[in-house]
Design a protein around this motif. Structure first.
Motif, PDB file in Angstrom:
ATOM      1  N   SER A  77       0.831  -1.208   0.000  1.00  0.00           N
ATOM      2  CA  SER A  77       0.000   0.000   0.000  1.00  0.00           C
ATOM      3  C   SER A  77       0.866   1.259   0.000  1.00  0.00           C
ATOM      4  O   SER A  77       0.575   2.224  -0.720  1.00  0.00           O
ATOM      5  N   VAL A  78       1.939   1.256   0.793  1.00  0.00           N
ATOM      6  CA  VAL A  78       2.853   2.411   0.816  1.00  0.00           C
ATOM      7  C   VAL A  78       3.533   2.561  -0.542  1.00  0.00           C
ATOM      8  O   VAL A  78       3.649   3.661  -1.087  1.00  0.00           O
ATOM      9  N   TRP A  79       3.951   1.446  -1.094  1.00  0.00           N
ATOM     10  CA  TRP A  79       4.667   1.408  -2.381  1.00  0.00           C
ATOM     11  C   TRP A  79       3.801   2.015  -3.489  1.00  0.00           C
ATOM     12  O   TRP A  79       4.251   2.863  -4.261  1.00  0.00           O
ATOM     13  N   LEU A  80       2.542   1.607  -3.517  1.00  0.00           N
ATOM     14  CA  LEU A  80       1.652   2.094  -4.567  1.00  0.00           C
ATOM     15  C   LEU A  80       1.313   3.570  -4.357  1.00  0.00           C
ATOM     16  O   LEU A  80       1.262   4.350  -5.316  1.00  0.00           O
ATOM     17  N   ALA A  81       1.101   3.975  -3.106  1.00  0.00           N
ATOM     18  CA  ALA A  81       0.817   5.391  -2.833  1.00  0.00           C
ATOM     19  C   ALA A  81       2.022   6.247  -3.214  1.00  0.00           C
ATOM     20  O   ALA A  81       1.868   7.358  -3.729  1.00  0.00           O
ATOM     21  N   THR A  82       3.236   5.729  -2.983  1.00  0.00           N
ATOM     22  CA  THR A  82       4.455   6.452  -3.359  1.00  0.00           C
ATOM     23  C   THR A  82       4.507   6.621  -4.883  1.00  0.00           C
ATOM     24  O   THR A  82       4.794   7.716  -5.389  1.00  0.00           O
ATOM     25  N   ALA A  83       4.214   5.548  -5.604  1.00  0.00           N
ATOM     26  CA  ALA A  83       4.219   5.617  -7.076  1.00  0.00           C
ATOM     27  C   ALA A  83       3.209   6.668  -7.544  1.00  0.00           C
ATOM     28  O   ALA A  83       3.482   7.466  -8.449  1.00  0.00           O
ATOM     29  N   ILE A  89       0.274   3.719   7.241  1.00  0.00           N
ATOM     30  CA  ILE A  89       0.524   3.857   5.796  1.00  0.00           C
ATOM     31  C   ILE A  89       0.905   5.289   5.411  1.00  0.00           C
ATOM     32  O   ILE A  89       1.904   5.485   4.706  1.00  0.00           O
ATOM     33  N   PRO A  90       0.179   6.334   5.895  1.00  0.00           N
ATOM     34  CA  PRO A  90       0.617   7.683   5.512  1.00  0.00           C
ATOM     35  C   PRO A  90       2.004   8.045   6.038  1.00  0.00           C
ATOM     36  O   PRO A  90       2.735   8.797   5.380  1.00  0.00           O
ATOM     37  N   VAL A  91       2.394   7.483   7.199  1.00  0.00           N
ATOM     38  CA  VAL A  91       3.750   7.754   7.711  1.00  0.00           C
ATOM     39  C   VAL A  91       4.787   7.065   6.819  1.00  0.00           C
ATOM     40  O   VAL A  91       5.825   7.646   6.481  1.00  0.00           O
ATOM     41  N   GLY A  92       4.476   5.840   6.402  1.00  0.00           N
ATOM     42  CA  GLY A  92       5.367   5.136   5.481  1.00  0.00           C
ATOM     43  C   GLY A  92       5.513   5.895   4.167  1.00  0.00           C
ATOM     44  O   GLY A  92       6.608   6.005   3.611  1.00  0.00           O
ATOM     45  N   LEU A  93       4.394   6.429   3.692  1.00  0.00           N
ATOM     46  CA  LEU A  93       4.415   7.221   2.449  1.00  0.00           C
ATOM     47  C   LEU A  93       5.305   8.451   2.616  1.00  0.00           C
ATOM     48  O   LEU A  93       6.168   8.726   1.769  1.00  0.00           O
ATOM     49  N   GLU A  94       5.117   9.179   3.717  1.00  0.00           N
ATOM     50  CA  GLU A  94       5.948  10.367   3.950  1.00  0.00           C
ATOM     51  C   GLU A  94       7.430   9.982   3.982  1.00  0.00           C
ATOM     52  O   GLU A  94       8.266  10.620   3.351  1.00  0.00           O
ATOM     53  N   ALA A  95       7.733   8.907   4.737  1.00  0.00           N
ATOM     54  CA  ALA A  95       9.138   8.502   4.898  1.00  0.00           C
ATOM     55  C   ALA A  95       9.744   8.101   3.556  1.00  0.00           C
ATOM     56  O   ALA A  95      10.886   8.457   3.236  1.00  0.00           O
ATOM     57  N   MET A  96       8.963   7.355   2.746  1.00  0.00           N
ATOM     58  CA  MET A  96       9.510   6.887   1.464  1.00  0.00           C
ATOM     59  C   MET A  96       9.668   8.039   0.482  1.00  0.00           C
ATOM     60  O   MET A  96      10.685   8.132  -0.220  1.00  0.00           O
ATOM     61  N   VAL A  97       8.701   8.949   0.453  1.00  0.00           N
ATOM     62  CA  VAL A  97       8.808  10.087  -0.473  1.00  0.00           C
ATOM     63  C   VAL A  97       9.990  10.978  -0.078  1.00  0.00           C
ATOM     64  O   VAL A  97      10.780  11.381  -0.942  1.00  0.00           O
ATOM     65  N   ILE A  98      10.147  11.251   1.219  1.00  0.00           N
ATOM     66  CA  ILE A  98      11.278  12.098   1.643  1.00  0.00           C
ATOM     67  C   ILE A  98      12.607  11.399   1.313  1.00  0.00           C
ATOM     68  O   ILE A  98      13.547  12.020   0.820  1.00  0.00           O
ATOM     69  N   LEU A 128       7.684  -0.948  17.266  1.00  0.00           N
ATOM     70  CA  LEU A 128       7.770   0.513  17.196  1.00  0.00           C
ATOM     71  C   LEU A 128       6.366   1.099  17.203  1.00  0.00           C
ATOM     72  O   LEU A 128       5.479   0.592  16.509  1.00  0.00           O
ATOM     73  N   PRO A 129       6.160   2.196  17.950  1.00  0.00           N
ATOM     74  CA  PRO A 129       4.846   2.838  17.919  1.00  0.00           C
ATOM     75  C   PRO A 129       4.551   3.411  16.537  1.00  0.00           C
ATOM     76  O   PRO A 129       5.463   3.833  15.827  1.00  0.00           O
ATOM     77  N   VAL A 130       3.283   3.390  16.184  1.00  0.00           N
ATOM     78  CA  VAL A 130       2.891   3.959  14.900  1.00  0.00           C
ATOM     79  C   VAL A 130       3.248   5.444  14.915  1.00  0.00           C
ATOM     80  O   VAL A 130       3.122   6.113  15.942  1.00  0.00           O
ATOM     81  N   GLY A 131       3.769   5.924  13.792  1.00  0.00           N
ATOM     82  CA  GLY A 131       4.234   7.311  13.725  1.00  0.00           C
ATOM     83  C   GLY A 131       5.741   7.416  13.768  1.00  0.00           C
ATOM     84  O   GLY A 131       6.300   8.468  13.489  1.00  0.00           O
TER      85      GLY A 131
END
Ligand SMILES: [Zn+2]
Ligand SMILES: [Zn+2]
Length: 435
Positions: free
Chosen positions: A141-147, A418-427, A202-205
């Protein structure tokens, strides 16, 4: 070369890097509410339909279709069920972003409304329940949102991204299969490779990272303990391999505690024992399946030597001839340890620290779990970095024992993670390909 260019660029740009990445983060946050519903719907669908290693046909087809809708060039069937989506955006570095596709043969017991009730047929004909108990549905889900974010924000970056959907991570075979079927030969070698893995500790976030060796080398071993079969009522006319196996299992516990350097990370686990058919028969053999986790070749050698030596010694003490000594068979498919390239890690962590307060990013210790993502680095030729994504609600930490990965009770807080993963991957990506 990538890093020399990047650090020179960063020095020239000076503090300009800071407002640029902060602006990117603001764009991601403003954009997420538009895609949250469809991303979470995809997540729940993937969660409800896990497929086992090298059988991820439905999963791969869904991802391929989604990438095509975004305008990526998609190639399927690489390493059986693997795929790549290529997003080109002018000259610049090529970065690989990997997700894994497979679930596990576990019956889900989370009680979630979208829990998996899926059952699949295994190659041996048996039917098993399947579950995304390792969070690969979060990764997808993170991968696809990043794409999707990158495809819709081409003005923010330059270069090429390889979105790689890798099958069969859980059996440590998918990355090798994709590389053997010409992933790099056909599409070129990336300058760096990134991936994330969920982390229930790890805590979410929060985001975790390890500098250097992060995941252990995995060796699978099958040990056959031989005896001499006979009547259960007449053990003196047989040599009982069940008793021998029991002693062997206890004896090899001393490898970790008495033979290896206490400072050397290593695990020796017996995962199955198979022997016998009926109460009154002494069988002629017992099979054991072991997993061995190490970081150094020397520890590996010591463990394999000890498995042989202890087996020989015990068999001899039972009066068995050399041809009945235990056979130690090392599986040829080993998973090498995953090493996070320190330069790449420092660069990305620095970018995260610029946009996020420090406590969101935690340095973690190496673990003894295995991951075949490291193979995409071709033994250190390509920098690789797999970071950890927190998935446990902070309030759950007070409740004591948390479900681990591969537990039937593992239910990540996907909505928040998922949105935190997206932020981390995009950055991370834009720190390498950004303005
Ligand atoms: Zn797993
Ligand atoms: Zn996993």
């Amino acid at each position: 070369l990538l890093f020399l260019a990047l650090s020179a660029q960063a020095q020239r740009a000076g503090q300009h890097v800071l407002p640029a990445l902060t602006a990117v983060l603001e764009r991601v946050r403003a954009w997420w509410p538009q895609v949250a519903d469809s991303t979470l719907a995809l997540y729940r669908d993937l969660h409800a339909h896990p497929e086992l290693a090298f059988q991820e046909r439905r999963t791969a087809a869904r991802l391929a279709a989604a990438l095509r809708r975004l305008g990526l060039e998609v190639h399927e069937g690489i390493g059986q069920t693997g795929l790549i989506g290529i997003l080109r955006n002018g000259p610049g570095p090529t970065i690989l972003v990997r997700t894994d596709l497979d679930g596990l043969p576990i019956e889900e017991q989370t009680g979630l409304p979208y829990a998996s009730r899926n059952r699949v047929e295994r190659p041996d004909g048996a039917t098993v329940a399947t579950m995304h108990a390792c969070g690969h549905d979060v990764h997808m889900s993170v991968w696809l949102a990043t794409a999707r974010f990158l495809a819709e924000h081409r003005n923010l970056w330059r270069g090429t991204v390889f979105f790689v959907g890798q099958p069969a991570e859980e059996i440590g075979a998918g990355a090798a299969a994709m590389l053997a079927e010409g992933l790099y030969a056909r599409f070129g070698r990336p300058d760096a490779a990134l991936a994330l893995h969920v982390d229930p500790n790890l805590p979410v976030g929060t985001i975790g990272y390890v500098l250097g060796p992060a995941f252990a080398h995995v060796t699978s071993v099958e040990v056959t303990i031989y005896g001499v079969g006979g009547h259960g009522a007449a053990p003196h006319r047989a040599t009982d391999p069940i008793v021998l196996a029991a002693q062997y299992i206890l004896a090899i516990q001393t490898i970790r505690s008495r033979i290896l350097d206490p400072m050397e990370p290593a695990v020796v686990t017996v995962g199955y024992i198979r022997g016998g058919t009926q109460q009154n028969i002494i069988p002629d053999r017992v099979e054991l399946g072991l997993t061995i986790r190490t970081y150094s070749a020397e520890a590996r050698r010591q463990i394999l030597d000890a498995l042989e030596r202890i087996g020989r010694g015990l068999a001899e003490s039972y009066g068995l001839p050399p041809e009945r000594y235990p056979r130690v068979l090392v599986s040829p498919t080993e998973t090498p340890s995953t090493v996070n390239s320190p330069e790449l890690v420092r660069h990305v962590v620095e970018a995260w620290r610029r946009v996020w307060p420090g406590e969101r990013i935690q340095e973690r210790r190496p673990e003894t779990v295995g991951e075949d993502f490291g193979r995409f680095g071709l033994d250190g030729q390509i920098p690789t970095f797999m970071f950890r994504l927190g998935t446990t609600p902070p309030e759950a930490f007070q409740r004591g024992q948390l479900p681990t990965l591969h537990s039937p009770f593992y239910g990540p807080d996907a909505e928040r993670a998922i949105p935190v993963g997206l932020e981390a991957m995009v950055i991370a990506l834009l720190s390498l390909m950004g303005p």
